[in-house]
Design a protein around this motif. Structure first.
Motif, PDB file in Angstrom:
ATOM      1  N   ALA A  16      37.464  20.644   0.175  1.00 61.19           N
ATOM      2  CA  ALA A  16      37.769  21.719   1.132  1.00 61.19           C
ATOM      3  C   ALA A  16      39.118  22.326   0.770  1.00 61.19           C
ATOM      4  N   VAL A  17      39.108  23.604   0.458  1.00 59.58           N
ATOM      5  CA  VAL A  17      40.332  24.266   0.004  1.00 59.58           C
ATOM      6  C   VAL A  17      40.730  25.376   0.977  1.00 59.58           C
ATOM      7  N   GLY A  18      41.910  25.280   1.552  1.00 54.32           N
ATOM      8  CA  GLY A  18      42.360  26.316   2.486  1.00 54.32           C
ATOM      9  C   GLY A  18      41.493  26.403   3.724  1.00 54.32           C
ATOM     10  N   ILE A  19      41.022  25.238   4.151  1.00 62.12           N
ATOM     11  CA  ILE A  19      40.195  25.129   5.357  1.00 62.12           C
ATOM     12  C   ILE A  19      40.925  24.215   6.330  1.00 62.12           C
ATOM     13  N   SER A  20      41.080  24.654   7.596  1.00 64.69           N
ATOM     14  CA  SER A  20      41.896  23.881   8.530  1.00 64.69           C
ATOM     15  C   SER A  20      41.175  22.640   9.047  1.00 64.69           C
ATOM     16  N   LYS A  23      30.160  11.883   1.234  1.00 62.93           N
ATOM     17  CA  LYS A  23      30.618  10.543   0.847  1.00 62.93           C
ATOM     18  C   LYS A  23      32.135  10.539   0.632  1.00 62.93           C
ATOM     19  N   VAL A  24      32.610  11.427  -0.190  1.00 64.80           N
ATOM     20  CA  VAL A  24      34.053  11.514  -0.439  1.00 64.80           C
ATOM     21  C   VAL A  24      34.519  12.929  -0.109  1.00 64.80           C
ATOM     22  N   ILE A  25      35.581  13.023   0.695  1.00 66.46           N
ATOM     23  CA  ILE A  25      36.099  14.340   1.066  1.00 66.46           C
ATOM     24  C   ILE A  25      37.511  14.503   0.503  1.00 66.46           C
ATOM     25  N   VAL A  26      37.721  15.637  -0.157  1.00 62.58           N
ATOM     26  CA  VAL A  26      39.046  16.000  -0.656  1.00 62.58           C
ATOM     27  C   VAL A  26      39.498  17.238   0.109  1.00 62.58           C
ATOM     28  N   ALA A  27      40.745  17.248   0.568  1.00 64.36           N
ATOM     29  CA  ALA A  27      41.261  18.442   1.242  1.00 64.36           C
ATOM     30  C   ALA A  27      42.508  18.929   0.533  1.00 64.36           C
ATOM     31  N   ILE A  28      42.560  20.229   0.316  1.00 64.87           N
ATOM     32  CA  ILE A  28      43.751  20.852  -0.272  1.00 64.87           C
ATOM     33  C   ILE A  28      44.227  21.888   0.732  1.00 64.87           C
ATOM     34  N   ASN A  29      45.434  21.685   1.262  1.00 67.46           N
ATOM     35  CA  ASN A  29      45.920  22.563   2.317  1.00 67.46           C
ATOM     36  C   ASN A  29      47.441  22.510   2.335  1.00 67.46           C
ATOM     37  N   LYS A  30      48.067  23.649   2.603  1.00 67.14           N
ATOM     38  CA  LYS A  30      49.532  23.649   2.570  1.00 67.14           C
ATOM     39  C   LYS A  30      50.134  23.119   3.872  1.00 67.14           C
ATOM     40  N   ASP A  31      49.293  23.002   4.907  1.00 66.64           N
ATOM     41  CA  ASP A  31      49.779  22.498   6.194  1.00 66.64           C
ATOM     42  C   ASP A  31      49.460  21.006   6.292  1.00 66.64           C
ATOM     43  N   GLU A  32      50.495  20.182   6.242  1.00 63.72           N
ATOM     44  CA  GLU A  32      50.222  18.737   6.213  1.00 63.72           C
ATOM     45  C   GLU A  32      49.614  18.219   7.515  1.00 63.72           C
ATOM     46  N   ASP A  33      49.702  19.014   8.574  1.00 60.96           N
ATOM     47  CA  ASP A  33      49.112  18.588   9.842  1.00 60.96           C
ATOM     48  C   ASP A  33      47.700  19.151  10.065  1.00 60.96           C
ATOM     49  N   GLY A  53      43.890  13.639   0.427  1.00 65.92           N
ATOM     50  CA  GLY A  53      44.478  14.906   0.838  1.00 65.92           C
ATOM     51  C   GLY A  53      45.592  15.289  -0.115  1.00 65.92           C
ATOM     52  N   LEU A  54      45.651  16.552  -0.440  1.00 65.81           N
ATOM     53  CA  LEU A  54      46.738  17.030  -1.296  1.00 65.81           C
ATOM     54  C   LEU A  54      47.397  18.197  -0.577  1.00 65.81           C
ATOM     55  N   VAL A  55      48.665  18.002  -0.182  1.00 69.76           N
ATOM     56  CA  VAL A  55      49.384  19.036   0.545  1.00 69.76           C
ATOM     57  C   VAL A  55      50.059  19.947  -0.467  1.00 69.76           C
ATOM     58  N   GLY A  56      49.785  21.236  -0.352  1.00 71.55           N
ATOM     59  CA  GLY A  56      50.439  22.158  -1.274  1.00 71.55           C
ATOM     60  C   GLY A  56      49.756  23.514  -1.281  1.00 71.55           C
ATOM     61  N   ASP A  57      50.309  24.400  -2.097  1.00 66.05           N
ATOM     62  CA  ASP A  57      49.784  25.759  -2.186  1.00 66.05           C
ATOM     63  C   ASP A  57      48.570  25.777  -3.116  1.00 66.05           C
ATOM     64  N   LEU A  58      47.442  26.198  -2.570  1.00 69.41           N
ATOM     65  CA  LEU A  58      46.213  26.158  -3.353  1.00 69.41           C
ATOM     66  C   LEU A  58      46.309  27.017  -4.614  1.00 69.41           C
ATOM     67  N   PHE A  59      47.131  28.069  -4.563  1.00 71.41           N
ATOM     68  CA  PHE A  59      47.226  28.954  -5.729  1.00 71.41           C
ATOM     69  C   PHE A  59      47.911  28.269  -6.912  1.00 71.41           C
ATOM     70  N   GLU A  60      48.696  27.244  -6.611  1.00 76.97           N
ATOM     71  CA  GLU A  60      49.281  26.445  -7.690  1.00 76.97           C
ATOM     72  C   GLU A  60      48.361  25.291  -8.069  1.00 76.97           C
ATOM     73  N   ILE A  61      47.757  24.695  -7.044  1.00 74.86           N
ATOM     74  CA  ILE A  61      46.963  23.479  -7.275  1.00 74.86           C
ATOM     75  C   ILE A  61      45.658  23.768  -8.033  1.00 74.86           C
ATOM     76  N   LEU A  62      44.975  24.849  -7.646  1.00 72.65           N
ATOM     77  CA  LEU A  62      43.636  25.072  -8.216  1.00 72.65           C
ATOM     78  C   LEU A  62      43.647  25.262  -9.741  1.00 72.65           C
ATOM     79  N   PRO A  63      44.540  26.101 -10.296  1.00 70.24           N
ATOM     80  CA  PRO A  63      44.525  26.246 -11.760  1.00 70.24           C
ATOM     81  C   PRO A  63      44.803  24.919 -12.467  1.00 70.24           C
ATOM     82  N   GLU A  64      45.726  24.147 -11.896  1.00 68.24           N
ATOM     83  CA  GLU A  64      46.041  22.856 -12.507  1.00 68.24           C
ATOM     84  C   GLU A  64      44.831  21.921 -12.431  1.00 68.24           C
TER      85      GLU A  64
END
Ligand SMILES: Cc1cc2nc3c(=O)[nH]c(=O)nc-3n(C[C@H](O)[C@H](O)[C@H](O)COP(=O)(O)OP(=O)(O)OC[C@H]3O[C@@H](n4cnc5c(N)ncnc54)[C@H](O)[C@@H]3O)c2cc1C
Ligand SMILES: Nc1ncnc2c1ncn2[C@@H]1O[C@H](COP(=O)(O)O)[C@@H](O)[C@H]1O
Lengths: 312, 249
Positions: free
Chosen positions: A259-263, A276-286, A296-307
Motif C-alpha cells: 500500500a503506497v500513499g494510502i492512509s 498474507k503480508v502487508i507492506v505500507a509506504i507512507n510519509k505519515d508515521e501515524d 512499514g516504511l515511513v518516508g516520501d514515496l517519490f524517493e522510496i519507489l524508484p529505489e
C-alpha cells in the motif's frame, strides 16, 4: 439437495473465481450431499464450457448459449436461473459485480433471501459472512428452501483441474424487453486480475496524480503484480474504477499487498486486511495503515519507489 | 416524472463498531447514526434530476425505527419534496425492504426509483435488485452515470472489468455507485424548511407486508485482529525482510 453454481467469465475465459465457488459448494455438499452443477450462460461459450468441465468437483456442466445471455444482463440471467432453480437446493456464484447483480434478482423472484459474501460454511444451513466492512462477522442460519448466496472467493481455496465433467446444453431461451447492452470499456491489461493476483501494488491519494502510477507499474512489472487503488485515487481520476480495493470495491487477499500513499481507512482495510503480508509506504508515521502492516516504511514515496524498483 | 429514493439509517461510516458482549449483534447504543452514504448519492441524483427539469417530484422513503425520520428530514433538506416513513423496530432484511418498497411503488407509480448499491451496515448489496425483480422492472446497478432520454434510461455501470453502458426501459430501478455524483451538504435554511415538508408514517401492516425473515442471526463476533508488524528503516531492509523473513519475493 443439489447445488447450482453460476460460472463467472469474460472475454471467452472462465474466471478463476468460479473454482473457489466450487470449493465452497463442495463444503456445503459435505453437509447436505448432492451434485454440483455448473451453469455457463452467455453467447459463443464453447471454450468456457470446456474449461468449466475440467474443474474438480463439478458433476455436470450446463451450457445456455444464446444471444440473450450475452453481456450477462441481470434480467434474462435471473429468468434463466428461475427456470432451473426447482432442481436445486442451493444457487451460488462469486461476489463479483456480476454475481451481485444477478443473484438477488433470482432470490426475490423465488421469494427467498440472499446471503452475500459468504466466507465460511458451518453446516448445510449455517454460514458466516462479514458485516460492517468486515469489522464484525455474522453467523446466519437460513431456513429458506432454496438458499441463494454469493461467495467471497478469497476465503475458499480454488479446486484443481483434472476433471472431465459431461457438458449438456440448456435450451431455455427467455426474452428480454427490459434492458439492452450498449457498449463497454473494459481495461485491457497484461497484468494478473486484481481479485486473484498473488501480489498487489496499490496507490492512494498520496500518489498525487495518474501519471505517477507509472512508478507503481514499474514495481508491479517486476513482481508480476496486479495494480490496485484506494477510493480517493479512483475518485480523483488517477486510475479507473475497477482498481478500487475495499468495502465497496474489490476484496483481495494476495500473498503480498503493498500500500503506497494510502492512509488505511476502515473501508480500504476491509478489502485487503486478509492479505498474507502487508507492506505500507507512507510519509505519515501515524497513518492507520501501519497498524495492519507487517512491514512499514515511513518516508516520501517519490524517493522510496524508484529505489525499491531498482532493488527488486 | 416522479422519482422515488430509498434512504436507510445506518451507523455513521466513521464510527468504529463494537460487538455486544453477548455476541447477539453489534452494539448501537449511543452510536452516531447517519444516512447511508450511497443513499446520500441517491438523493443527490434525484434532486439534480429535478433541478434539470427531468424530475417533477422527489419522494424519499425509509423503513426503520422512529429515529429514521431524522434521515428523511435530511433528504427533505437536501431537496426531496415529501417523505414516507414505514415505521418498525424489527430487523428488516433486504427482501422485506424490497417488498415494502414495491407497495410504495404500486401506490406512487414513480418512473424511476433510486437506491444505494449497498448499506454499509449489513453490506448486503441486494435491495435494488430484489425490488427490480418484484416490480418486473429493469435494473441498473452500481451506476456512475445516468441520463433520461424520452422513455428510456441510459446508464453507465461500474463493473469488475471497467464500465458497462446499458439502455433500460422506464420505469426502472437504479442503484448508485460512488462516482455517480458528489452529494451536497444541507444548508441551515433548507434544514428549517424541511421541517415543514410533508412526512407520512405507515406501518408494514398497513402495507400488508410480513417483515419476518427466514434468515436468523445466530451470532456476531469480532474478527481475529491483525497484529501490527514492524517499521523498517530503509528500502534495503524492506527487500531483505520480504526475501528472507516473509519469503514472498
Ligand atoms: C460509503 C463509502 C465507501 C467507501 N469505500 C471505499 C473502498 O471501497 N475503498 C477505499 O479505499 N476507500 C473507500 N472509502 C473511502 C475511505 O473512507 C477513505 O476516504 C479512502 O480510503 C482514503 O484514500 P487514501 O488513503 O488514498 O487517501 P488519504 O486518506 O487522503 O491518504 C493519503 C495518504 O497518503 C500519504 N501521503 C501523501 N503524500 C505522500 C508521499 N509523498 N509519500 C508517502 N505518503 C504520502 C498521506 O500521509 C496519507 O496517509 C469509502 C468511503 C465511504 C464513505
Ligand atoms: N430500511 C431501509 N429503508 C430504506 N431503504 C433501504 C433500507 N434498507 C435498504 N434500503 C435501500 O437499499 C439500498 C441497498 O441496501 P442493501 O441491499 O441492504 O445493502 C440502500 O442503500 C437503500 O437505498
Amino acid at each position: 439437495m443439489s447445488l447450482l453454481v453460476l460460472a463467472d467469465h469474460h472475454d471467452g475465459h472462465l474466471d478463476d473465481a468460479t473454482a473457489s465457488v466450487i470449493a465452497a459448494a463442495q463444503q456445503i455438499a459435505e453437509h447436505a450431499g448432492g451434485d454440483i452443477d455448473l451453469l455457463v450462460a452467455g453467447e459463443n461459450i464453447d471454450s468456457i464450457a470446456e474449461a468449466a468441465a475440467k474443474l474438480d468437483g463439478v458433476t455436470r456442466v450446463r451450457v445456455a448459449d444464446n444471444a440473450v445471455y450475452a453481456h450477462q444482463l441481470a434480467e434474462p440471467l435471473a429468468d434463466l436461473l428461475v427456470s432451473l432453480a426447482d432442481d436445486y437446493a442451493y444457487v451460488l456464484t462469486s461476489a463479483s459485480t456480476n454475481g451481485k447483480n444477478v443473484l438477488p434478482r433470482l432470490a426475490a423472484l423465488k421469494d427467498v433471501s440472499q446471503l452475500s459474501e459468504v466466507m465460511a460454511v458451518d453446516s448445510a444451513d449455517t454460514f458466516k459472512r462479514p458485516i460492517y466492512a468486515g469489522n464484525a462477522i455474522a453467523t446466519v442460519q437460513s431456513d429458506d428452501a432454496l438458499k441463494v448466496m454469493t461467495i467471497r472467493t478469497t476465503a475458499f481455496d480454488a479446486v484443481s483441474q483434472g476433471n472431465s465433467a459431461p457438458v449438456e446444453a440448456v435450451d431455455t431461451v427467455v426474452d428480454n424487453a427490459l434492458s439492452s447492452f450498449v457498449d463497454e470499456e473494459l481495461a485491457k491489461s497484461e497484468r494478473p486480475e486484481l481479485g486473484g493476483a498473488k501480489v498487489v501494488v496499490s496507490g492512494g491519494r498520496g500518489m498525487g496524480n495518474g501519471e505517477n502510477f507509472k512508478m507503481l507499474e514499474g514495481i508491479a512489472d517486476k513482481l508480476g503484480a496486479a495494480l490496485g487503488a484506494s477510493r480517493a485515487a479512483v475518485d480523483a481520476g488517477f486510475v479507473p474504477n475497477d482498481y478500487q480495493v475495499g468495502q465497496t470495491g474489490k476484496i483481495v487477499a494476495p500473498e503480498l499487498y503493498i500500500a503506497v500513499g494510502i492512509s488505511g481507512a476502515i473501508q480500504h482495510l476491509a478489502g485487503m486486511k486478509d492479505s498474507k503480508v502487508i507492506v505500507a509506504i507512507n510519509k505519515d508515521e501515524d497513518a492507520p495503515i501501519f497498524q495492519v502492516a507487517d512491514y512499514g516504511l515511513v518516508g516520501d514515496l517519490f524517493e522510496i519507489l524508484p529505489e525499491l524498483e531498482s532493488k527488486l | 416524472m416522479k422519482v422515488l429514493v430509498a434512504v436507510k439509517r445506518v451507523i455513521d461510516y466513521n464510527v468504529k463498531i463494537r460487538v455486544k458482549t453477548d455476541h447477539s449483534d453489534v452494539d448501537l447504543t449511543n452510536v452516531k447514526m447517519a444516512m447511508n452514504p450511497f443513499c446520500e448519492i441517491a438523493v443527490e441524483e434525484a434532486v439534480r434530476l429535478k433541478e434539470q427539469g427531468v424530475a417533477t417530484e422527489v419522494v424519499a422513503v425509509s423503513i426503520g425505527p422512529k429515529a429514521a425520520q431524522e434521515q428523511l428530514r435530511t433528504a427533505l433538506a437536501l431537496g426531496a419534496d415529501r417523505a414516507i416513513h414505514i415505521e418498525t423496530d424489527e430487523r428488516v432484511e433486504s427482501l422485506a425492504v424490497a417488498k415494502l418498497l414495491k407497495k410504495v411503488i404500486d401506490e406512487e407509480q414513480p418512473q424511476l426509483t433510486i437506491l444505494g448499491k449497498q448499506a454499509i451496515d449489513t453490506d448486503n448489496n441486494q435491495t435494488g435488485q430484489m425490488l427490480a425483480a418484484l416490480t418486473g422492472q429493469p435494473q441498473g446497478t452500481f451506476a456512475s452515470k445516468l441520463e433520461v432520454q424520452d422513455d428510456k434510461l441510459q446508464i453507465t455501470r461500474e463493473i469488475d472489468g471497467g464500465l458497462q453502458r446499458l439502455e433500460l426501459s422506464l420505469p426502472a430501478i437504479v442503484t448508485t455507485d460512488l462516482r455517480l455524483n458528489e452529494p451536497r451538504y444541507a444548508k441551515l435554511p433548507d434544514i428549517m424548511k424541511a421541517k415543514k415538508k410533508p412526512l407520512e408514517t405507515k406501518s408494514p401492516a398497513d402495507l400488508g407486508v410480513e417483515v419476518a425473515s427466514k434468515v436468523s442471526l445466530l451470532k456476531v463476533e469480532t474478527p481475529a485482529e491483525r497484529k501490527g508488524g514492524i517499521k523498517v528503516g530503509s528500502v534495503d531492509e524492506l527487500v531483505d525482510k520480504l526475501k528472507n523473513e516473509a519469503k514472498v519475493l
